[in-house]
Design an enzyme around this catalytic site. Structure first.
Site, PDB file in Angstrom:
ATOM      1  CG  HIS A  81      -1.992   1.016   1.148  1.00 24.80           C
ATOM      2  ND1 HIS A  81      -1.751   2.349   1.367  1.00 24.80           N
ATOM      3  CD2 HIS A  81      -3.309   0.915   0.833  1.00 24.80           C
ATOM      4  CE1 HIS A  81      -2.879   3.022   1.192  1.00 24.80           C
ATOM      5  NE2 HIS A  81      -3.842   2.176   0.879  1.00 24.80           N
ATOM      6  CD  GLU A 138      -5.565   1.486  -2.802  1.00 25.58           C
ATOM      7  OE1 GLU A 138      -6.759   1.466  -2.521  1.00 25.58           O
ATOM      8  OE2 GLU A 138      -4.678   1.634  -1.950  1.00 25.58           O
TER       9      GLU A 138
HETATM   10  P1  PGA Z   1      -9.886   5.583   0.426  1.00 25.13           P
HETATM   11  O1  PGA Z   1      -8.649   4.617   0.694  1.00 25.13           O
HETATM   12  O2  PGA Z   1     -11.047   4.727  -0.001  1.00 25.13           O
HETATM   13  O3  PGA Z   1     -10.127   6.254   1.753  1.00 25.13           O
HETATM   14  O4  PGA Z   1      -9.488   6.545  -0.633  1.00 25.13           O
HETATM   15  C1  PGA Z   1      -8.375   3.556  -0.161  1.00 25.13           C
HETATM   16  C2  PGA Z   1      -7.093   2.891   0.255  1.00 25.13           C
HETATM   17  O5  PGA Z   1      -6.131   3.589   0.583  1.00 25.13           O
HETATM   18  O6  PGA Z   1      -7.002   1.650   0.272  1.00 25.13           O
END
Ligand code: PGA
Length: 216
Positions: free
Chosen positions: A92, A141
């Site tokens: 992440h 992401e």
């Molecule tokens: P968010 O986070 O939905 O708050 O944007 C997603 C993530 O970081 O996995």
């Protein structure tokens, strides 16, 4: 079949998590059938959740140690939690950024996840992040979409999927400001196998709405 993956991040006491799961389980659970639901919770509430969730809700860690087991004070290793979780987020951007996890470290984390039968959900920020071998779940992401309320439009997400050139068997997950209002955009696309949901997953009703507003 879509994957709905909650990422609770560093939130919730045991009491909070208990209230969350009790509320979630009070909703109409028949609508959750045929959905793949994964809750990536902080370690201290995994055991509690494990006792409460129905078998079709799976648990995940948010990271895993790059070590096996032994004298690594403070670490939570795959060998310690493989009976609690089926999945772990790895890579992440918050781990890469705040904890300086580079591709060598992330590779070790994947190695130990595989060793203990924990499926990595490998997060990438863009096509420059190299995906290790044998990864079955890739979560794209974009940094600017995380926690900002600025979810990335579907067409841009699909453009990135192309650039990532994943194997057809690899599940492609999108995460970044997904919520109960914009879920359709992603859930209706056959190109997207699942969603990784941070902020909106902290509210059990919103997470439930995200899962159930989409019908296969
Ligand atoms: P968010 O986070 O939905 O708050 O944007 C997603 C993530 O970081 O996995």
């Amino acid at each position: 079949m879509k994957y709905f993956i909650a990422n609770w991040k560093a939130n919730f006491t045991i009491g909070d998590a208990t209230r969350w799961i009790d509320e979630f389980l009070s909703f109409d659970l028949s609508l959750l059938q045929n959905k793949e639901i994964i809750i990536c919770a902080p370690y201290h509430v995994l055991s509690l959740l494990n006792q409460k969730v129905p078998s079709y809700v799976k648990l995940g860690a948010q990271t895993i140690s790059e070590y096996d087991s032994g004298a690594f004070t403070g670490e939570i290793t795959a060998s310690m939690i493989h009976d609690l979780v089926s999945y772990s987020l790895i890579g992440h951007s918050e781990r890469r950024n705040y904890f300086h996890e580079d591709e060598i470290i992330l590779g070790k984390k994947c190695e130990y996840s595989f060793k203990y039968n924990i499926e990595p959900i490998y997060c990438v920020r863009n096509e420059k992040d190299i995906v290790p071998e044998h990864i079955s779940f890739v979560a794209y992401e974009p940094i600017e979409a995380i926690g900002s309320g600025e979810n990335q439009p579907i067409q841009e997400v699909l453009n990135m999927k192309q650039k990532l050139a994943l194997m057809s068997s690899t599940k492609f997950i999108y995460g970044g400001s997904v919520n109960e209002n914009n879920i359709h955009e992603y859930a209706d696309s056959v190109e997207i196998d699942g969603l990784l949901i941070g902020g909106a997953s902290l509210n059990p009703l919103h997470f439930y709405q995200i899962i159930t507003t989409h019908t296969e």
